[in-house]
Design a protein around this motif. Structure first.
Motif, PDB file in Angstrom:
ATOM      1  N   SER A  26     -14.886 -11.045  37.959  1.00 36.74           N
ATOM      2  CA  SER A  26     -14.454 -10.623  39.287  1.00 36.74           C
ATOM      3  C   SER A  26     -13.004 -10.173  39.194  1.00 36.74           C
ATOM      4  O   SER A  26     -12.379 -10.234  38.133  1.00 36.74           O
ATOM      5  CB  SER A  26     -14.594 -11.752  40.301  1.00 36.74           C
ATOM      6  OG  SER A  26     -14.339 -11.281  41.615  1.00 36.74           O
ATOM      7  N   ALA A  63     -20.363  -5.861  38.452  1.00 37.06           N
ATOM      8  CA  ALA A  63     -20.984  -5.716  39.768  1.00 37.06           C
ATOM      9  C   ALA A  63     -20.265  -6.513  40.858  1.00 37.06           C
ATOM     10  O   ALA A  63     -20.094  -6.022  41.986  1.00 37.06           O
ATOM     11  CB  ALA A  63     -22.452  -6.128  39.703  1.00 37.06           C
ATOM     12  N   CYS A  64     -19.845  -7.729  40.558  1.00 33.96           N
ATOM     13  CA  CYS A  64     -19.187  -8.564  41.570  1.00 33.96           C
ATOM     14  C   CYS A  64     -17.870  -7.929  42.020  1.00 33.96           C
ATOM     15  O   CYS A  64     -17.600  -7.817  43.217  1.00 33.96           O
ATOM     16  CB  CYS A  64     -18.941  -9.962  41.017  1.00 33.96           C
ATOM     17  SG  CYS A  64     -18.128 -11.076  42.179  1.00 33.96           S
ATOM     18  N   GLU A  94     -16.985  -4.782  41.728  1.00 33.18           N
ATOM     19  CA  GLU A  94     -17.249  -3.513  42.406  1.00 33.18           C
ATOM     20  C   GLU A  94     -17.668  -3.732  43.857  1.00 33.18           C
ATOM     21  O   GLU A  94     -17.273  -2.965  44.740  1.00 33.18           O
ATOM     22  CB  GLU A  94     -18.334  -2.742  41.666  1.00 33.18           C
ATOM     23  CG  GLU A  94     -17.871  -2.106  40.372  1.00 33.18           C
ATOM     24  CD  GLU A  94     -18.902  -1.145  39.836  1.00 33.18           C
ATOM     25  OE1 GLU A  94     -18.766   0.067  40.073  1.00 33.18           O
ATOM     26  OE2 GLU A  94     -19.867  -1.622  39.204  1.00 33.18           O
ATOM     27  N   LYS A  95     -18.456  -4.758  44.116  1.00 32.74           N
ATOM     28  CA  LYS A  95     -18.900  -5.021  45.487  1.00 32.74           C
ATOM     29  C   LYS A  95     -17.723  -5.371  46.398  1.00 32.74           C
ATOM     30  O   LYS A  95     -17.610  -4.872  47.523  1.00 32.74           O
ATOM     31  CB  LYS A  95     -19.922  -6.153  45.506  1.00 32.74           C
ATOM     32  CG  LYS A  95     -20.493  -6.428  46.890  1.00 32.74           C
ATOM     33  CD  LYS A  95     -21.597  -7.469  46.853  1.00 32.74           C
ATOM     34  CE  LYS A  95     -22.178  -7.685  48.245  1.00 32.74           C
ATOM     35  NZ  LYS A  95     -23.272  -8.693  48.229  1.00 32.74           N
ATOM     36  N   ILE A  96     -16.822  -6.224  45.903  1.00 30.88           N
ATOM     37  CA  ILE A  96     -15.649  -6.603  46.695  1.00 30.88           C
ATOM     38  C   ILE A  96     -14.805  -5.377  47.020  1.00 30.88           C
ATOM     39  O   ILE A  96     -14.387  -5.166  48.165  1.00 30.88           O
ATOM     40  CB  ILE A  96     -14.804  -7.646  45.935  1.00 30.88           C
ATOM     41  CG1 ILE A  96     -15.559  -8.960  45.803  1.00 30.88           C
ATOM     42  CG2 ILE A  96     -13.460  -7.869  46.642  1.00 30.88           C
ATOM     43  CD1 ILE A  96     -14.916  -9.949  44.848  1.00 30.88           C
ATOM     44  N   ARG A 122     -15.710  -2.195  46.986  1.00 33.00           N
ATOM     45  CA  ARG A 122     -16.446  -1.270  47.858  1.00 33.00           C
ATOM     46  C   ARG A 122     -16.329  -1.682  49.330  1.00 33.00           C
ATOM     47  O   ARG A 122     -16.074  -0.847  50.209  1.00 33.00           O
ATOM     48  CB  ARG A 122     -17.915  -1.221  47.429  1.00 33.00           C
ATOM     49  CG  ARG A 122     -18.744  -0.221  48.209  1.00 33.00           C
ATOM     50  CD  ARG A 122     -20.107  -0.018  47.567  1.00 33.00           C
ATOM     51  NE  ARG A 122     -20.899  -1.240  47.543  1.00 33.00           N
ATOM     52  CZ  ARG A 122     -21.185  -1.935  46.443  1.00 33.00           C
ATOM     53  NH1 ARG A 122     -20.713  -1.549  45.268  1.00 33.00           N
ATOM     54  NH2 ARG A 122     -21.929  -3.024  46.510  1.00 33.00           N
ATOM     55  N   ILE A 123     -16.477  -2.978  49.593  1.00 33.27           N
ATOM     56  CA  ILE A 123     -16.349  -3.481  50.965  1.00 33.27           C
ATOM     57  C   ILE A 123     -14.921  -3.316  51.464  1.00 33.27           C
ATOM     58  O   ILE A 123     -14.676  -2.976  52.634  1.00 33.27           O
ATOM     59  CB  ILE A 123     -16.789  -4.953  51.038  1.00 33.27           C
ATOM     60  CG1 ILE A 123     -18.293  -5.063  50.769  1.00 33.27           C
ATOM     61  CG2 ILE A 123     -16.445  -5.563  52.396  1.00 33.27           C
ATOM     62  CD1 ILE A 123     -18.776  -6.485  50.574  1.00 33.27           C
ATOM     63  N   LYS A 148     -14.266   0.273  52.407  1.00 32.75           N
ATOM     64  CA  LYS A 148     -14.995   0.539  53.651  1.00 32.75           C
ATOM     65  C   LYS A 148     -14.233  -0.030  54.851  1.00 32.75           C
ATOM     66  O   LYS A 148     -14.141   0.602  55.906  1.00 32.75           O
ATOM     67  CB  LYS A 148     -16.394  -0.066  53.580  1.00 32.75           C
ATOM     68  CG  LYS A 148     -17.258   0.219  54.797  1.00 32.75           C
ATOM     69  CD  LYS A 148     -18.657  -0.356  54.639  1.00 32.75           C
ATOM     70  CE  LYS A 148     -19.505  -0.065  55.867  1.00 32.75           C
ATOM     71  NZ  LYS A 148     -20.879  -0.633  55.722  1.00 32.75           N
ATOM     72  N   GLN A 174     -14.540   5.602  48.908  1.00 34.77           N
ATOM     73  CA  GLN A 174     -14.317   5.320  47.497  1.00 34.77           C
ATOM     74  C   GLN A 174     -14.901   6.444  46.653  1.00 34.77           C
ATOM     75  O   GLN A 174     -16.079   6.758  46.731  1.00 34.77           O
ATOM     76  CB  GLN A 174     -14.939   3.994  47.087  1.00 34.77           C
ATOM     77  CG  GLN A 174     -14.614   3.634  45.646  1.00 34.77           C
ATOM     78  CD  GLN A 174     -15.184   2.291  45.228  1.00 34.77           C
ATOM     79  OE1 GLN A 174     -15.657   1.525  46.050  1.00 34.77           O
ATOM     80  NE2 GLN A 174     -15.124   1.997  43.939  1.00 34.77           N
ATOM     81  N   SER A 200     -15.668   4.192  40.535  1.00 35.98           N
ATOM     82  CA  SER A 200     -15.116   3.084  39.762  1.00 35.98           C
ATOM     83  C   SER A 200     -15.001   3.544  38.317  1.00 35.98           C
ATOM     84  O   SER A 200     -15.950   4.117  37.771  1.00 35.98           O
ATOM     85  CB  SER A 200     -16.027   1.855  39.838  1.00 35.98           C
ATOM     86  OG  SER A 200     -16.107   1.340  41.148  1.00 35.98           O
TER      87      SER A 200
END
Length: 199
Positions: A102, A144-145, A147-149, A151-152, A155, A161, A164
């Motif tokens: 992360s 993935a973890c 990238e999700k943070i 991305r949110i 947003k 965005q 990555s």
């Protein structure tokens, strides 16, 4: 309006790109990649501003909920200054190594402090761009973890965005220099942030 929430008044160039490093290592892989991306933006005439979160004197989100009423964070510290620049920015580049797959604690603290931005419920502004750069030691790293943070977060800011840029397999500080194509890739991405906006 608290002083810390005011956007910088001296920024008057065509475009502002803000780079934020979540690495504690200056001149390490993350830092070198972020510098290359900002160099690309600068080459197209943008003003750039870089922040080291590890140098910041800051607090995490206190969960006080006051921003839901005021739209402003009640904490005044180094992170407040960074968010004031972001409010004036046309593009933001987040750069963080992966710790336990992360983003670093410095970057997560910064992201969490964006709760006051979330409270404003901003709609996406397609002209404002975000870029994420990340480096990891293991070739098999799962990004993935992180990238999700991110991305949110983009947003929440109302930024689109772009992509990555992920670089596994670089454990030693400065080892990214052994892969100059990586620096070329982020430099071009930084340049493209400006070119796509202006043209």
């Amino acid at each position: 309006m608290p002083e810390s929430s005011k956007p910088p008044q001296h920024i008057s160039l065509l475009m502002l790109v803000v780079g934020i490093s979540g690495s504690p290592r200056k001149n390490g892989n993350t830092d070198l990649l972020l510098d290359a991306a900002l160099e690309g933006s600068r080459s197209e005439g943008a003003a750039v501003k870089k922040f080291y979160l590890a140098d910041s004197v800051c607090s995490g989100c206190l969960g006080c909920g006051k921003c839901s009423d005021t739209g402003l964070c009640q904490i005044s510290d180094s992170i407040s200054e960074i968010y004031s620049y972001i409010s004036s920015a046309d593009a933001v580049i987040l750069a963080s190594p992966l710790y336990f797959e992360s983003i670093t604690s410095w970057m997560k603290t910064f992201v969490d402090r964006g709760q006051f931005v979330w409270s404003k419920n901003l709609s996406r502004n397609d002209s404002k761009k975000g870029l994420f750069i990340s480096v990891a030691a293991r070739l098999s790293t799962d990004f993935a973890c992180a990238e999700k943070i991110v991305r949110i977060f983009f947003k929440t800011l109302g930024f689109q965005q772009e992509k990555s840029l992920l670089f596994p397999g670089f454990e030693e500080s400065g080892s990214i220099l052994d892969a100059p194509f990586s620096l070329d890739e982020v430099r071009e991405a930084g340049r493209k942030l400006v070119v796509d906006r202006l043209h």
